[in-house]
Scaffold this active site. Structure first.
Site, PDB file in Angstrom:
ATOM      1  N   MET A 105       0.863  -1.178   0.000  1.00 57.66           N
ATOM      2  CA  MET A 105       0.000   0.000   0.000  1.00 57.66           C
ATOM      3  C   MET A 105       0.903   1.233   0.000  1.00 57.66           C
ATOM      4  O   MET A 105       1.960   1.231   0.606  1.00 57.66           O
ATOM      5  CB  MET A 105      -0.866   0.031   1.254  1.00 57.66           C
ATOM      6  CG  MET A 105      -1.851  -1.112   1.367  1.00 57.66           C
ATOM      7  SD  MET A 105      -2.821  -0.968   2.869  1.00 57.66           S
ATOM      8  CE  MET A 105      -1.578  -1.160   4.141  1.00 57.66           C
ATOM      9  N   GLU A 106       0.455   2.273  -0.681  1.00 59.78           N
ATOM     10  CA  GLU A 106       1.286   3.474  -0.746  1.00 59.78           C
ATOM     11  C   GLU A 106       1.003   4.391   0.440  1.00 59.78           C
ATOM     12  O   GLU A 106       0.515   5.499   0.296  1.00 59.78           O
ATOM     13  CB  GLU A 106       1.032   4.229  -2.054  1.00 59.78           C
ATOM     14  CG  GLU A 106       1.742   3.645  -3.250  1.00 59.78           C
ATOM     15  CD  GLU A 106       0.891   2.640  -3.979  1.00 59.78           C
ATOM     16  OE1 GLU A 106      -0.227   2.364  -3.503  1.00 59.78           O
ATOM     17  OE2 GLU A 106       1.339   2.139  -5.011  1.00 59.78           O
ATOM     18  N   ASN A 107       1.228   3.911   1.630  1.00 61.25           N
ATOM     19  CA  ASN A 107       1.167   4.791   2.795  1.00 61.25           C
ATOM     20  C   ASN A 107       2.170   4.299   3.811  1.00 61.25           C
ATOM     21  O   ASN A 107       2.597   3.152   3.770  1.00 61.25           O
ATOM     22  CB  ASN A 107      -0.249   4.856   3.385  1.00 61.25           C
ATOM     23  CG  ASN A 107      -0.734   3.505   3.861  1.00 61.25           C
ATOM     24  OD1 ASN A 107      -0.188   2.954   4.800  1.00 61.25           O
ATOM     25  ND2 ASN A 107      -1.740   2.955   3.205  1.00 61.25           N
TER      26      ASN A 107
ATOM     27  N   HIS B 233       7.542  -7.436   7.600  1.00 63.91           N
ATOM     28  CA  HIS B 233       7.321  -8.780   7.057  1.00 63.91           C
ATOM     29  C   HIS B 233       8.583  -9.289   6.353  1.00 63.91           C
ATOM     30  O   HIS B 233       9.045 -10.412   6.608  1.00 63.91           O
ATOM     31  CB  HIS B 233       6.142  -8.735   6.080  1.00 63.91           C
ATOM     32  CG  HIS B 233       5.778 -10.057   5.488  1.00 63.91           C
ATOM     33  ND1 HIS B 233       4.740 -10.814   5.977  1.00 63.91           N
ATOM     34  CD2 HIS B 233       6.312 -10.769   4.456  1.00 63.91           C
ATOM     35  CE1 HIS B 233       4.645 -11.933   5.275  1.00 63.91           C
ATOM     36  NE2 HIS B 233       5.592 -11.925   4.341  1.00 63.91           N
ATOM     37  N   GLU B 234       9.130  -8.461   5.473  1.00 63.64           N
ATOM     38  CA  GLU B 234      10.279  -8.909   4.678  1.00 63.64           C
ATOM     39  C   GLU B 234      11.521  -9.104   5.531  1.00 63.64           C
ATOM     40  O   GLU B 234      12.311 -10.026   5.300  1.00 63.64           O
ATOM     41  CB  GLU B 234      10.540  -7.924   3.536  1.00 63.64           C
ATOM     42  CG  GLU B 234       9.407  -7.836   2.527  1.00 63.64           C
ATOM     43  CD  GLU B 234       8.974  -9.192   1.984  1.00 63.64           C
ATOM     44  OE1 GLU B 234       9.842 -10.080   1.812  1.00 63.64           O
ATOM     45  OE2 GLU B 234       7.772  -9.375   1.740  1.00 63.64           O
TER      46      GLU B 234
ATOM     47  N   GLU C  93       5.771 -17.877   5.490  1.00 63.28           N
ATOM     48  CA  GLU C  93       4.863 -16.740   5.347  1.00 63.28           C
ATOM     49  C   GLU C  93       3.973 -16.523   6.563  1.00 63.28           C
ATOM     50  O   GLU C  93       3.680 -15.385   6.926  1.00 63.28           O
ATOM     51  CB  GLU C  93       4.004 -16.908   4.089  1.00 63.28           C
ATOM     52  CG  GLU C  93       4.815 -16.957   2.798  1.00 63.28           C
ATOM     53  CD  GLU C  93       5.631 -15.690   2.567  1.00 63.28           C
ATOM     54  OE1 GLU C  93       5.409 -14.674   3.238  1.00 63.28           O
ATOM     55  OE2 GLU C  93       6.514 -15.723   1.688  1.00 63.28           O
TER      56      GLU C  93
END
Length: 917
Positions: A301-303, A313-314, A336
């Site tokens: 998401m772009e925020n 997460h990564e 995951e």
């Protein structure tokens, strides 16, 4: 020597025999193909030396790879993976002897390559094979693919980047492309001077080549799986910082976007330090790079809140996935599910202001929506083909995996759970694991372990009597069998429905499989070990009970007015309360809803509406419970209420039932009007308050709530008059743009601004607004332009298509678009990808008539296996439509009667435009 296709038939038998796979007893020869997908274990890789040269002018790449292999059994064949690569000049390099050419055979169906030696490769020896290869940079989003971005001056620049997970390293270089074949990698990249190259390890040297080219050398990696290899060639710039533990972190972006990376860099530094300290295991590499790829299918998401979750997460994957890797993709959830779970653990500590706990419940509800269908799958499921493997990247592996880990953490205590996962990481560093390895590590955590360096902090929670006070039936140390409990959650699909009946102090419990189906036989044969938690009217202390059998009884210390199970929704199960259970809880919500936590209130809303679907509760009971929402102010219960109520009118929108549809919409607007009118048109408040504001204002404007529409219209006019230079509060931007997109002039201006704006947050808001416009011709244009990928990125097409499909003016356009472009979409996004799955279910799963069910079945039934006929998402869509038909047939008259009683004589808003709500 190049491969000769005409030899395929002649050599196929030799290739099959060379695999050396032994068929299990009772398996017919015709079933042999099931056992050829996996590589044989006769030869295993130890080290790759890879040189690759992407030509950014021709968008073609060439390379050479030298692989050191160890031979486990005498063989004349080395089988590895290759997909759509032109292979040439294959050599066997023998120490002390000249290179020997190898014949080879390609098996495109299995994406395999067999290297054929005239002499036996002896057990116990090591050899090197060298292969040259070439291919075009992929047009899709996997393998070694081309990406592009447009500068402010309109110039298009290309980027070559990799996305190998799960099975696409083989499309970039020949390799043993299975997670258990870990090896070290030494990589060199050839590039032009105007570009930079990035790979997993630090660059050690650069040399000049003929023709103005440069060759970058990178340090040798730790042992890792092929899907973790990464390299990028671009004109990006970087900003860097060093963590407290001495790890250099860099964020790369295009030159015009590099000044937007400071938050991501700070977040990465803070989160990597957290994980280093939390696990007590140092990050294993000297550097960590984050790269803002213009085209990336799994984009964030772009925020800024979304960015932190993606980074969390990564970075968790550096331990769960990279340091310790699942042996095969059937246990993808070990990667995951853990990374999704650790998002919330890490951000709760490092960014408490994000209030991430407020969003965890939604992840579990989303997973249950998929898991309630017969087409769901166990968390740990057998998979073989690349498409089947891709399908594992779904809500079951990610969100259900995270939710059952959260339940286990609550069950064991956070301290014991942490000790167990640290033990797991230490025991299996640089190795591959299966489910049972995790359960063994989480068992007997208070006993010393040879892999504990300096001892895990077990002091207090391991002392006698402190494991689990309270509760009528829980466990003691010698009774605890983590594997027995968790196998019931990972090896069978679905989740349990627990029915509760209170008789005085006696609480009678029973469990069954919660399944949306017309076939009762499908719910038989399931049993879970369920860590139940509950609160009562007499005590806010969480009590516990481990339900191991089909039925059981627990005894309360005293009689109570009400009991609420699944406290704070820490468990992955649903609860039904026999009379007078539901009426007691509904009465509590009406009289004193704050007596329950916001999680518990949201959980009750979810459960009561979901129980309507399986005939356990009548619809009027669920709607009666929803009435209390007029006094609700917290994000979780409000958004859960909307997620249960909005789909009811969504079904009506596709049935041409305007009067009842508007009646339902009017009820929801009236229910939330007080809360809507309290919203400020600013960016003030906590993250949860801001998310709720954005959600509610968009909902109210799309429902044509006059104060909202008038304010949004004024703001859009002012913003447009300023030529987009006026700064709008980000929380209200979608609502403002959505009102503006109702006119052709406003829509055209927004589309122009989408192309002009450098701000990804503004672009995201505009993209949503364009897709919820009532203008059909504009919606069609939006779909076509998103697929073309010039102004809008093709990676955004799934979002746009789903949003248009939720639009009552666009759902037919979306369905027609999906059918007309199916084969191109499959090629672009990949069979089994989450993007394909989201588009299929998003476009078709809100139909509710036999006619549309047949139309959907006719289209997908016309496909072949190669073009997607066997995809799980198609079966999920069939089941969802069948469930919608049953729901509407059974409940529509009752819904109409209930709305007549509760909205009689009140004006109803008319719907203009649409939103994804």
């Amino acid at each position: 020597m190049s491969a000769v296709p005409l030899l395929l038939v002649v050599l196929l038998e030799a290739f099959t025999l060379s695999l050396g796979a032994q068929l299990p007893e009772g398996v017919a020869p015709d079933d042999q193909h099931k056992f050829r997908m996996r590589l044989p274990q006769t030869v295993v890789p130890m080290h790759y030396n890879l040189t690759i040269h992407p030509d950014m002018n021709t968008l073609h790449f060439t390379g050479v790879v030298r692989i050191k292999v160890a031979v486990a059994e005498d063989t004349t064949t080395i089988v590895l993976h290759s997909s759509e690569l032109l292979i040439s000049n294959v050599l066997l390099l023998v120490p002390g002897g000249p290179p020997r050419p190898l014949r080879f055979l390609e098996n495109p169906a299995f994406e395999q390559l067999a290297l054929l030696s005239d002499e036996v490769l002896a057990k116990g020896r090591t050899y090197e094979v060298q292969l040259e290869f070439s291919a075009h940079l992929s047009d899709g989003f996997h393998g070694f693919y081309k990406s592009s971005y447009r500068t402010s001056s309109g110039e298009i620049r290309y980027v070559a980047s990799t996305q190998f997970e799960p099975t696409s390293a083989r499309a970039a270089f020949p390799c043993f492309d299975e997670p258990a074949f870990k090896a070290n990698f030494t990589i060199q990249i050839v590039r032009e001077a105007r570009h930079i190259a990035i790979s997993n390890m630090p660059k050690t040297n650069t040399v000049e080549l003929a023709g103005g080219l440069l060759k970058d050398f990178f340090d040798t990696s730790v042992r890792m799986s092929t899907y973790l290899v990464a390299f990028i060639v671009s004109d990006f710039r970087a900003v860097s910082k060093t963590t407290q533990h001495g790890v250099n972190i860099s964020v790369y972006a295009s030159p015009e976007k590099i000044d937007q990376t400071s938050f991501a860099l700070d977040a990465a530094v803070k989160l990597l330090d957290f994980y280093d300290d939390f696990f007590g295991i140092p990050y294993p590499l000297p550097k960590q790079d984050l790269v803002a790829i213009p085209d990336f299918q799994s984009g964030a998401m772009e925020n800024w809140a979304g960015i932190t979750m993606v980074i969390a997460h990564e970075l968790a994957h550096q331990w769960f996935g990279n340091l310790v890797t699942m042996e095969w993709w059937n246990d993808l959830w070990l990667n995951e599910g853990f990374a999704k779970f650790m998002e919330y653990i890490s951000l709760d500590v490092t960014y408490p202001e994000l209030q991430v706990d407020d969003f965890f419940l939604g992840k579990c509800s989303n997973a249950m929506e998929v898991d309630s269908l017969n087409s769901s799958h166990p968390v740990s499921s057998p998979v073989e083909t690349p498409a089947q493997i891709m399908e594992m990247f779904d809500d079951v592996s990610y969100s259900k995996g995270a939710c059952i880990l959260n339940m286990l953490r609550d069950f064991l205590t956070p301290e014991a759970f942490k000790a167990g996962i640290i033990r797991y990481l230490r025991r299996y560093s640089y190795q591959n694991t299966v489910n049972s390895h995790l359960w063994q590590s989480l068992s007997n955590v208070c006993q010393p372990d040879e892999f504990e360096v300096g001892g895990v902090e077990q002091k207090d929670f391991c002392s006698e009597g402190k494991l689990r006070p309270g509760g009528s039936k829980w466990y003691t140390d010698d009774e605890l069998d983590v594997r027995a409990i968790m196998d019931t959650w990972t090896l069978q699909k679905g989740f349990p429905l627990v029915t509760v009946e209170v008789k005085g102090r006696e609480v009678r419990l029973s469990q069954e499989h919660y399944l949306k189906t017309h076939d009762p036989s499908l719910i038989e044969g399931f049993l879970w070990q369920i860590p139940l938690t509950y609160r009562t009217s007499r005590s806010n202390t969480i009590q516990r009970f481990l339900l191991k059998t089909k039925t059981d009884v627990l005894y309360l210390e005293e009689e109570v007015d009400w009991v609420k199970f699944n406290a704070d929704m820490s468990g992955y199960y649903m609860v039904h309360y026999r009379p007078p259970g539901w009426s007691s809880l509904i009465g509590l919500l009406r009289s004193d809803h704050a007596a329950l936590s916001s999680n518990d209130r949201a959980n009750l809303i979810n459960n009561v509406f979901q129980l309507v679907s399986v005939g356990k509760v009548e619809l009027d009971t669920a709607l009666d419970l929803s009435l209390y929402l007029s006094r609700e102010m917290e994000i979780l219960p409000v958004t859960q209420g909307l997620s249960e109520l909005v789909p009811l009118y969504k079904l009506m929108e596709k049935r041409d039932m305007k009067a009842l549809e508007n009646q339902m919409k009017g009820y929801i607007v009236e229910l939330l009007q007080t809360l809507v009118d309290r919203q400020e048109w600013t960016d003030s408040g906590s993250v949860s308050e801001r998310v709720l504001r954005s959600y509610l204002l968009l909902f109210a404007c799309m429902r044509d709530h006059p104060p909202c529409v008038e304010r949004a219209r004024r703001l859009f006019s002012d913003w447009k008059d300023s030529d987009g230079n006026m700064s709008l509060p980000s929380d209200v931007s979608v609502a403002v743009f959505a009102v503006g997109a109702r006119t052709a002039e406003g829509w055209d201006y927004l589309y122009e601004m989408y192309g002009r704006s450098p701000d990804t947050s503004v672009k995201s808001c505009i993209k949503t607004a364009l897709s919820i416009s009532p203008l059909k011709d504009k919606l069609q244009l939006l779909l076509e332009e998103s697929f073309r990928g010039v102004v809008m990125k093709t990676q955004d097409l799934p979002h746009v298509l789903i949003s248009v499909s939720r639009n009552p003016h666009g759902y037919k356009l979306a369905w027609d678009f999906l059918r007309a472009n199916w084969h191109a979409l499959m090629k672009k996004f990949g069979a089994g990808s989450s993007s394909i799955a989201r588009m299929v279910t998003g476009v078709a799963d809100q139909y509710s008539t036999p006619h549309m069910l047949k139309e959907v079945q006719d289209f997908f039934g016309s496909l072949t296996e190669e073009t997607g006929s066997e995809l799980r998402c198609i079966q999920q869509t069939y089941e969802s439509i069948e469930e919608n038909i049953r729901w509407m047939d059974r409940h529509l008259p009752l819904l109409a009667d209930w709305l007549d009683k509760h909205t009689a004589g009140r004006p109803h808003t008319q719907h203009m435009g649409h939103e994804d709500l």
